[in-house]
Design a protein around this motif. Structure first.
Motif, PDB file in Angstrom:
ATOM      1  N   LEU A 188       0.824  -1.214   0.000  1.00 18.15           N
ATOM      2  CA  LEU A 188       0.000   0.000   0.000  1.00 18.15           C
ATOM      3  C   LEU A 188       0.855   1.259   0.000  1.00 18.15           C
ATOM      4  CD1 LEU A 188      -2.845  -0.948   2.516  1.00 18.15           C
ATOM      5  CD2 LEU A 188      -2.809  -1.189   0.029  1.00 18.15           C
ATOM      6  N   SER A 189       1.915   1.276   0.780  1.00 17.91           N
ATOM      7  CA  SER A 189       2.773   2.457   0.815  1.00 17.91           C
ATOM      8  C   SER A 189       3.517   2.641  -0.495  1.00 17.91           C
ATOM      9  CB  SER A 189       3.765   2.349   1.979  1.00 17.91           C
ATOM     10  OG  SER A 189       4.575   1.195   1.850  1.00 17.91           O
ATOM     11  N   LEU A 190       3.836   1.551  -1.176  1.00 15.83           N
ATOM     12  CA  LEU A 190       4.487   1.660  -2.475  1.00 15.83           C
ATOM     13  C   LEU A 190       3.559   2.332  -3.485  1.00 15.83           C
ATOM     14  CD1 LEU A 190       7.045   0.951  -4.066  1.00 15.83           C
ATOM     15  CD2 LEU A 190       6.002  -1.243  -4.638  1.00 15.83           C
ATOM     16  N   ILE A 191       2.279   1.959  -3.470  1.00 17.48           N
ATOM     17  CA  ILE A 191       1.308   2.604  -4.361  1.00 17.48           C
ATOM     18  C   ILE A 191       1.172   4.083  -4.024  1.00 17.48           C
ATOM     19  CG2 ILE A 191      -1.115   2.653  -5.064  1.00 17.48           C
ATOM     20  CD1 ILE A 191      -1.196  -0.369  -4.559  1.00 17.48           C
ATOM     21  N   LEU A 192       1.040   4.403  -2.738  1.00 15.11           N
ATOM     22  CA  LEU A 192       0.859   5.794  -2.320  1.00 15.11           C
ATOM     23  C   LEU A 192       2.072   6.647  -2.677  1.00 15.11           C
ATOM     24  CD1 LEU A 192      -0.739   5.152   1.187  1.00 15.11           C
ATOM     25  CD2 LEU A 192      -1.896   6.125  -0.801  1.00 15.11           C
ATOM     26  N   MET A 193       3.272   6.127  -2.431  1.00 11.59           N
ATOM     27  CA  MET A 193       4.469   6.911  -2.705  1.00 11.59           C
ATOM     28  C   MET A 193       4.741   7.021  -4.203  1.00 11.59           C
ATOM     29  SD  MET A 193       5.403   8.191   0.034  1.00 11.59           S
ATOM     30  CE  MET A 193       6.805   8.975  -0.751  1.00 11.59           C
ATOM     31  N   PHE A 194       4.356   6.004  -4.979  1.00  9.06           N
ATOM     32  CA  PHE A 194       4.520   6.088  -6.432  1.00  9.06           C
ATOM     33  C   PHE A 194       3.610   7.170  -7.001  1.00  9.06           C
ATOM     34  CE2 PHE A 194       3.331   4.601 -10.744  1.00  9.06           C
ATOM     35  CZ  PHE A 194       4.575   4.723 -11.335  1.00  9.06           C
ATOM     36  N   VAL A 195       2.369   7.213  -6.525  1.00 10.07           N
ATOM     37  CA  VAL A 195       1.454   8.258  -6.969  1.00 10.07           C
ATOM     38  C   VAL A 195       2.001   9.635  -6.594  1.00 10.07           C
ATOM     39  CG1 VAL A 195      -0.851   9.235  -6.661  1.00 10.07           C
ATOM     40  CG2 VAL A 195      -0.571   6.766  -6.898  1.00 10.07           C
TER      41      VAL A 195
ATOM     42  N   ILE B 266       5.835   4.072   4.783  1.00  9.31           N
ATOM     43  CA  ILE B 266       5.783   5.273   3.937  1.00  9.31           C
ATOM     44  C   ILE B 266       7.028   6.122   4.155  1.00  9.31           C
ATOM     45  CG2 ILE B 266       4.596   7.484   3.637  1.00  9.31           C
ATOM     46  CD1 ILE B 266       1.965   6.054   4.005  1.00  9.31           C
ATOM     47  N   GLY B 267       7.428   6.292   5.414  1.00  9.85           N
ATOM     48  CA  GLY B 267       8.626   7.068   5.696  1.00  9.85           C
ATOM     49  C   GLY B 267       9.875   6.437   5.128  1.00  9.85           C
ATOM     50  N   SER B 268       9.970   5.114   5.205  1.00 13.92           N
ATOM     51  CA  SER B 268      11.140   4.425   4.663  1.00 13.92           C
ATOM     52  C   SER B 268      11.220   4.574   3.146  1.00 13.92           C
ATOM     53  CB  SER B 268      11.087   2.945   5.054  1.00 13.92           C
ATOM     54  OG  SER B 268      12.182   2.242   4.531  1.00 13.92           O
ATOM     55  N   LEU B 269      10.078   4.403   2.465  1.00 13.02           N
ATOM     56  CA  LEU B 269      10.067   4.554   1.010  1.00 13.02           C
ATOM     57  C   LEU B 269      10.299   6.009   0.597  1.00 13.02           C
ATOM     58  CD1 LEU B 269       7.171   2.170  -0.066  1.00 13.02           C
ATOM     59  CD2 LEU B 269       9.604   1.873  -0.460  1.00 13.02           C
ATOM     60  N   GLU B 270       9.808   6.938   1.392  1.00 20.00           N
ATOM     61  CA  GLU B 270      10.026   8.347   1.066  1.00 20.00           C
ATOM     62  C   GLU B 270      11.512   8.681   1.068  1.00 20.00           C
ATOM     63  OE1 GLU B 270       8.407  12.747   2.522  1.00 20.00           O
ATOM     64  OE2 GLU B 270       8.104  10.975   3.774  1.00 20.00           O
ATOM     65  N   ASN B 271      12.248   8.177   2.064  1.00 21.47           N
ATOM     66  CA  ASN B 271      13.677   8.412   2.113  1.00 21.47           C
ATOM     67  C   ASN B 271      14.391   7.759   0.930  1.00 21.47           C
ATOM     68  OD1 ASN B 271      13.601   9.904   4.494  1.00 21.47           O
ATOM     69  ND2 ASN B 271      13.717   8.079   5.778  1.00 21.47           N
TER      70      ASN B 271
ATOM     71  N   LYS C 191      16.250  -1.636  -0.736  1.00 16.69           N
ATOM     72  CA  LYS C 191      16.677  -1.413   0.652  1.00 16.69           C
ATOM     73  C   LYS C 191      15.593  -0.717   1.466  1.00 16.69           C
ATOM     74  CE  LYS C 191      21.675  -1.335  -0.101  1.00 16.69           C
ATOM     75  NZ  LYS C 191      22.921  -0.545   0.049  1.00 16.69           N
ATOM     76  N   GLY C 192      14.950   0.283   0.866  1.00 19.37           N
ATOM     77  CA  GLY C 192      13.877   0.980   1.567  1.00 19.37           C
ATOM     78  C   GLY C 192      12.692   0.072   1.841  1.00 19.37           C
ATOM     79  N   ILE C 193      12.352  -0.779   0.879  1.00 19.42           N
ATOM     80  CA  ILE C 193      11.249  -1.730   1.066  1.00 19.42           C
ATOM     81  C   ILE C 193      11.585  -2.710   2.185  1.00 19.42           C
ATOM     82  CG2 ILE C 193      10.033  -3.646  -0.017  1.00 19.42           C
ATOM     83  CD1 ILE C 193      10.200  -2.114  -2.658  1.00 19.42           C
ATOM     84  N   PHE C 194      12.809  -3.211   2.168  1.00 21.00           N
ATOM     85  CA  PHE C 194      13.215  -4.168   3.213  1.00 21.00           C
ATOM     86  C   PHE C 194      13.209  -3.512   4.582  1.00 21.00           C
ATOM     87  CE2 PHE C 194      16.651  -5.904   5.868  1.00 21.00           C
ATOM     88  CZ  PHE C 194      16.193  -7.199   6.009  1.00 21.00           C
ATOM     89  N   ALA C 195      13.746  -2.294   4.672  1.00 21.62           N
ATOM     90  CA  ALA C 195      13.791  -1.598   5.962  1.00 21.62           C
ATOM     91  C   ALA C 195      12.377  -1.327   6.473  1.00 21.62           C
ATOM     92  CB  ALA C 195      14.576  -0.296   5.832  1.00 21.62           C
TER      93      ALA C 195
END
Length: 543
Positions: free
Chosen positions: A346-353, A431-436, A470-474
């Motif tokens: 879900l966070s991957l979809i939100l951050m991609f948008v 979301i924070g991890s993917l944002e970074n 790395k962000g996804i794993f973290a």
């Protein structure tokens, strides 16, 4: 933001956000409904006590964490003494220890029947409690001390960073003007660190307001225990929602203070690095004092409770190593694994948008979806129960309308409610991890991909995903660990007969039998050490 998304991607982001903020909206709506009987009774009898205890506890814990953390942060950041490099990360370890476990250990040691008072009675010949005074550990003050021991690393970490980023030239100037190291700290370094300290105090206050297990174990009535007791004791969801709304007001006030303080951090004069020569070289005596303070703080806040747990686990290993331990461990593992997987997707979809859409309105979903992390566990549980209960009743009403037997509590009577609550609360972490991670991807790669005629889906799959590993794993790891440790929401939302490690250990704590659940408690602590190790490595790489 260089790419116009198809409507399906943008719509997916809004649907996800609507689902994730549904508990918050439902909670606010439910709190406006009339419930004169229960809430009026609470308002006229115990509610003022709940509010006063909550505010006083936050104040005491805030002061306690400041007193513990500031000296340690200053010594680590600006002074040189033996083993300083080890203590800079060892002092983060208390965050891995659940507060209610520390509360049990110290209650067992300091109660009237505990070893400390037994030794004092033997030494001085005291025969009864009337012969001497010993402060009660099971009190609001005792809860404040325990929470301060567990939560001080929040302020320590922020204060240490603030002290290290202060320009050495200012401190040198203060020394040239005749200030001693103490006066330089008090009149210059500490005032410049106030915004970071305000952020830390706000975070500590939010964690204190959200704590349930410690105050429940010490029988200290706060708003958190009031929400729990109102729902399970009175069976009034509306009254519980009203109390939750009061807690929301307190929590969002803390967030407002934190944001205001963080806004002022840009006024600091920062330097890129701190050299060893910039640190004060302590005399032999003061170096041992600094070493003793850091060692004592680490021992009291982490090592002593952990050693007691290990002793319990060894003595009661046969009672702990049973089918229940494995079953509840598997329950925790699969719930945490599902939650971490859902949150990452879900966070991957939100951050991609948010990344590729040129529309400002498409930046909103990712921000709104992160609000669930600010909700205390008990408040979130009530927010989840409101809409899911409504949906359950609606489904059963439809079945009745067709003359069929309904499925019963399909959502609230299964682990779905637990998984949904954990996703709402912890998606902010992923979301924070993917944002970074997204900040490290150059927009030129997106431009090149679109120039080659690739679709948004191909951009995400072929370009972004390999770079976000790395962000996804973290993010998945941190969500997994937080889901393993979450207690208040699990207590309220678990199905009948379902236990995970957190509820299993808390049950033993409540029954004064932590010895039998010490092995499960050690697992929770060891799992909690993982993000601290990750955080320490990240800080070392940044340094």
């Amino acid at each position: 933001m260089i790419l116009g998304l198809t409507r399906s991607w943008s719509l997916a982001g809004y649907i996800i956000t609507a689902i994730l903020i549904l508990p918050l909206i439902a909670l606010i709506v439910q709190s406006t409904l009339p419930d004169q009987a229960v809430f009026s009774h609470l308002f006229n009898t115990v509610l003022p006590t709940y509010i006063a205890n909550s505010l006083l506890l936050m104040l005491l814990v805030g002061l306690g964490t400041l007193v513990l953390a500031i000296p340690a942060a200053w010594l680590i950041a600006r002074c040189d003494f033996p083993f300083r490099r080890y203590f800079q990360w060892l002092l983060l370890l208390p965050l891995a220890m659940p507060a209610y476990i520390v509360a049990y250990v110290y209650t067992d040691m300091l109660d009237y029947a505990g070893p400390v008072q037994r030794v004092l009675r033997a030494w001085f010949g005291w025969q009864s409690p009337h012969d001497y005074y010993f402060p009660a550990i099971r009190s609001l003050g005792g809860a404040a001390i325990i929470l301060s021991l567990v939560l001080f690393p929040y302020i320590y970490l922020l204060a240490r960073t603030a002290f290290m980023e202060q320009s050495s030239s200012l401190l040198y100037a203060s020394r040239v003007m005749g200030c001693s190291p103490w006066r330089s700290f008090w009149r210059l370094a500490l005032p410049m660190a106030r915004p970071a300290l305000a952020v830390g105090v706000a975070l500590v206050a939010m964690e204190t307001a959200a704590d349930f297990a410690t105050v429940s174990y010490f029988a200290v009535p706060t708003l958190t225990t009031a929400v729990y007791d109102t729902w399970l004791g009175y069976g009034s969801l509306t009254a519980a929602a009203k109390l939750s709304a009061i807690m929301l007001l307190v929590v969002f006030s803390m967030i407002g203070v934190e944001r205001f303080a963080r806004r002022k951090q840009q006024l600091f004069q920062k330097q890129s690095s701190l050299n060893e020569a910039d640190r004060y070289v302590l005399s032999s005596k003061m170096a041992w004092v600094a070493l003793g303070y850091c060692a004592l703080l680490l021992f009291i806040a982490f090592l002593l409770p952990f050693m007691v747990l290990c002793a319990y686990a060894i003595d009661y290993f046969n009672e702990s190593w049973d089918v229940r331990f494995w079953q509840y461990s598997l329950n925790s593992l699969y719930i945490a694994a599902i939650v971490s997987g859902v949150c990452v997707v879900l966070s991957l979809i939100l951050m991609f948008v948010r990344r590729v859409s040129p529309r400002k309105s498409d930046q909103i979903p990712a921000r709104l979806s992160s609000t669930g992390y600010a909700l205390p566990g008990t408040v979130l549980a009530i927010g989840v129960l409101v809409p899911l209960t409504f949906i359950d009743f609606a489904i059963n009403d439809i079945y009745d309308w067709f003359g069929a037997r309904g499925p019963g509590l399909l959502l609230t009577g299964s682990v779905f409610a637990l998984i949904f609550a954990f996703c709402v609360r912890f998606i902010a972490i992923s979301i924070g991890s993917l944002e970074n991670s997204y900040k490290r991807i150059s927009p030129s790669l997106d431009m090149a991909c679109i120039t080659l005629g690739r679709t948004p889906t191909q951009l995400l799959w072929r370009v972004h995903l390999p770079l976000l590993r790395k962000g996804i794993f973290a993010g998945a790891l941190l969500v997994f660990i937080e889901s393993m440790k979450e207690l208040p929401a699990a207590l309220l939302l678990r199905p009948i007969g379902f236990e995970n490690l957190a509820t299993y250990v808390f049950q033993f704590v409540s029954d004064e039998k932590l010895e039998h659940g010490a092995l499960a408690a050690i697992v929770i602590v060891l799992v909690g050490l993982v993000p601290l190790i990750y955080l320490n490595r990240s800080l070392e790489q940044q340094g």
